[in-house]
Design an enzyme around this catalytic site. Structure first.
Site, PDB file in Angstrom:
ATOM      1  N   ARG A  42       3.640  -4.982   5.698  1.00  0.00           N
ATOM      2  CA  ARG A  42       3.488  -3.527   5.690  1.00  0.00           C
ATOM      3  C   ARG A  42       3.602  -2.994   7.125  1.00  0.00           C
ATOM      4  O   ARG A  42       3.181  -3.652   8.086  1.00  0.00           O
ATOM      5  CB  ARG A  42       2.100  -3.215   5.153  1.00  0.00           C
ATOM      6  CG  ARG A  42       1.728  -1.765   5.050  1.00  0.00           C
ATOM      7  CD  ARG A  42       2.277  -1.128   3.856  1.00  0.00           C
ATOM      8  NE  ARG A  42       1.614   0.131   3.526  1.00  0.00           N
ATOM      9  CZ  ARG A  42       2.175   1.058   2.765  1.00  0.00           C
ATOM     10  NH1 ARG A  42       3.398   0.901   2.268  1.00  0.00           N
ATOM     11  NH2 ARG A  42       1.518   2.164   2.459  1.00  0.00           N
TER      12      ARG A  42
ATOM     13  N   THR B 144      10.809   2.997  -2.435  1.00  0.00           N
ATOM     14  CA  THR B 144      10.333   1.683  -2.731  1.00  0.00           C
ATOM     15  C   THR B 144      11.271   0.977  -3.705  1.00  0.00           C
ATOM     16  O   THR B 144      11.928   1.614  -4.511  1.00  0.00           O
ATOM     17  CB  THR B 144       8.936   1.818  -3.379  1.00  0.00           C
ATOM     18  OG1 THR B 144       8.187   2.631  -2.522  1.00  0.00           O
ATOM     19  CG2 THR B 144       8.283   0.493  -3.626  1.00  0.00           C
TER      20      THR B 144
HETATM   21  O1  DON Z   1       3.220   2.001  -0.408  1.00  0.00           O
HETATM   22  C1  DON Z   1       3.195   2.915  -1.218  1.00  0.00           C
HETATM   23  O2  DON Z   1       2.363   2.997  -2.094  1.00  0.00           O
HETATM   24  C2  DON Z   1       4.285   3.973  -1.177  1.00  0.00           C
HETATM   25  N1  DON Z   1       4.777   4.092   0.168  1.00  0.00           N
HETATM   26  C3  DON Z   1       5.359   3.606  -2.141  1.00  0.00           C
HETATM   27  C4  DON Z   1       6.476   4.626  -2.188  1.00  0.00           C
HETATM   28  C5  DON Z   1       7.322   4.519  -3.379  1.00  0.00           C
HETATM   29  O3  DON Z   1       7.060   3.764  -4.280  1.00  0.00           O
HETATM   30  C6  DON Z   1       8.483   5.434  -3.455  1.00  0.00           C
HETATM   31  N2  DON Z   1       9.348   5.062  -4.525  1.00  0.00           N
HETATM   32  N3  DON Z   1       9.671   5.661  -5.467  1.00  0.00           N
END
Ligand code: DON
Length: 578
Positions: free
Chosen positions: A113, A388
């Site tokens: 991360r 994501t």
């Molecule tokens: O880490 C997280 O929870 C978010 N940054 C995830 C973002 C995400 O899933 C966008 N996709 N659709």
């Protein structure tokens, strides 16, 4: 609330209940408008790959066919997605990976991360009155955390890889250099995000030549190809030290960003003990904090074990009722207790305890609704010591990789670092930038998730592996911000409780409730009967376009089954057979 989010909804009031319908903004992509790439379940007896883009799936399969293992394939896929899926695949972002290694029969997880830069401050997105400054944590140079993807993939390769590192990046280099065809879905995404993709000169340079006519256009990224060549040659240092690190730091400095060469050089991924739990006779292995996904999937499964879900029926009104109530308790706890465990003592043991789950289950009565305002995050007084995309790979030896990584929003912060082709994340928005102010996914946070230099923002990403009788049962994971956790939960219930195959488990409608805002979000639509029952019970309902995209691989009778989710129609699973 972010203004964009406000715009998304037109609320129609029916009596005292609010029934909300989604307002569809221009350029919004409805998955039903596309021919999904995956037409039927992929089946194979040796190995299987599932990713959000068929070209990345082909890259993974190619590595497996060359004799590479699941880790080699995952590294190659990670780099390939950075090229073919620029909205989420990345080298300028970060993520998590959950692993089962067949040689020692152990589970592992790696946290790659992003981290808050050394110069970040708790109030960096607030004005002098303490008010959140619009878009500051989501758009532009200041929105990025220090990227972790290259270091994470490097570390996985160092520990488990079998092929030469450079060989694994070659397919991505070729895709960036020679280009690939823009699919209708990708074209629509580029249109939808055109404003963001034209906001910065360098990003303009990468994307704007492809507008407005995408038909049969070949998307080439020569700068990214060059960056990938450096990483192929120099390994992780090719990104975190030297020419590329200097370019990132200089570009940041010239544009008001704060990521420095020191930030990059110091970045390290962390191998963490995965969370291991069970739902009935199924063992669940999932990601620990700083993801909130694993712990809350476990918490919700523990509560749900107190109900006879099969008897209620899949997606029946009573089932939606029980799931929504359970979700509210989990997201309420998330808002208070979850953050980076390197900076905050997350009460993992308590949140995942069966006693606590039982206590929550006692508050849930079918046919009744506890308004979110009456559900407060539980206080645990004593300290404990203790856009994501997801891809999954299983190989011939039985190694399993389940990984979710991201730039956060689609196309991240919108910033491409000058002359590198690197699209940067806007992961800083996953911190709680001000208490009581929801982030772009409507999520609330507290001290546990406040900004601190070098801290990792809380995530919802939930890469997960499930086992039955000590053998792989399935892998699951999804994009979708706050909705990831509930999508993964429902994928587990679909396959375990309702014995669905991968296609059925994927295609089933998903619901979501995240405590605040106090409404059930349901994909597509709902029959009048269910809708009225739920409204009468006291719910607010919002019909949404799908926000999640599962990549499932299931093992049954020594055969692997994969199925790319139609919700992002370029998704594709493909296997290798003996
Ligand atoms: O880490 C997280 O929870 C978010 N940054 C995830 C973002 C995400 O899933 C966008 N996709 N659709």
């Amino acid at each position: 609330m972010h203004n964009k989010l406000k715009l998304l909804f037109i609320v129609i009031f029916i009596g005292s209940q609010a029934y909300a319908q989604t307002y569809t903004p221009i350029g919004t992509v409805n998955p039903n408008d596309y021919e999904p790439r995956q037409k039927q379940i992929s089946e194979a007896n040796q190995s299987m790959v599932s990713t959000q883009h068929f070209l990345a799936t082909q890259v993974g399969v190619g590595i497996l066919e060359k004799g590479g293992n699941a880790y080699d394939a995952s590294v190659a896929i990670g780099f390939a997605l950075a090229v073919v899926l620029p909205r989420a695949g990345n080298i300028g972002g970060g993520g998590f990976m959950v692993i089962y290694d067949s040689s020692d029969k152990n589970n592992y997880s790696i946290d790659y991360r992003e981290k808050a830069p050394l110069l970040s401050t708790t109030n960096m997105y607030l004005d002098e009155n303490g008010t959140v400054i619009d878009n500051k944590s989501t758009l532009g140079y200041l929105a990025s955390g220090v990227p972790g993807t290259v270091a994470g993939l490097w570390s996985v390769h160092q520990r488990f890889g079998s092929m030469r590192w450079g060989e694994l990046i070659e397919p991505a280099i070729n895709l960036a250099e020679d280009g690939f065809e823009i699919t209708p879905y990708m074209a629509d995404m580029l249109i939808k995000y055109n404003e963001k993709l034209s906001a910065f000169d360098e990003t303009n340079k990468v994307f704007q030549t492809y507008y407005p006519d995408f038909d049969k256009k070949i998307f080439k990224q020569p700068d990214l190809a060059n960056t990938l060549k450096i990483i192929a040659k120099e390994g992780r240092d090719g990104f975190y030290k030297g020419e590329i690190a200097k370019k990132i730091a200089h570009d940041m400095q010239n544009n008001g960003g704060i990521i420095s060469e020191k930030d990059l050089e110091q970045y390290q991924p962390v191998w963490r003990n995965p969370l291991i739990s069970s739902y009935k006779d199924i063992k669940i292995v999932t990601m620990p904090p700083p993801s909130s996904g694993g712990i809350h999937v476990i918490q919700m499964l523990n509560v749900l074990e107190n109900f006879d879900l099969r008897k209620l029926g899949h997606n029946s009104k009573e089932y939606i009722n029980v799931l929504s109530e359970v979700m509210k308790y989990a997201y309420a706890d998330r808002s208070k207790h979850l953050g980076d465990p390197d900076f905050y003592d997350v009460p993992i043991r308590k949140l995942s305890s069966l006693e606590y789950a039982h206590e929550i289950s006692q508050n849930i009565k079918i046919g009744s609704v506890t308004p979110s305002i009456k559900i407060n995050p539980r206080s645990f007084d004593d300290k404990e010591s203790i856009e994501t995309t997801h891809f999954s790979v299983v190989d011939e030896k039985g190694n399993v990789v389940s990984s979710t990584y991201t730039l956060n929003s689609s196309f991240g912060s919108g910033v491409v670092i000058k002359d590198t082709g690197i699209l940067m994340n806007n992961e800083m928005d996953d911190f709680s930038i001000s208490p009581g102010v929801p982030n772009q996914y409507g999520l609330l946070g507290a001290k546990a998730n406040e900004i601190t230099p070098q801290k990792r923002p809380l995530s919802s990403m939930t890469p997960t592996i499930a086992f039955k009788n000590n053998d792989l049962f399935f892998t699951t994971g999804s994009p979708g911000g706050a909705k990831i956790i509930t999508a993964v939960l429902q994928s587990i219930l679909n396959m375990v409780e309702f014995e669905m195959d991968v296609a059925e488990a994927n295609n089933a409608k998903r619901i979501h409730h995240q405590w605040q805002p106090d409404k059930i979000q349901i994909e597509f639509d709902l029959s009048d009967d269910k809708k009225n029952w739920l409204l009468n019970a006291g719910y607010n309902i919002e019909i949404i376009e799908p926000a999640t995209n599962l990549q499932l691989i299931m093992k049954k009778n020594n055969t692997y089954y994969g199925y790319g989710d139609f919700r992002r129609p370029d998704s594709f699973a493909l296997g290798v057979s003996k």
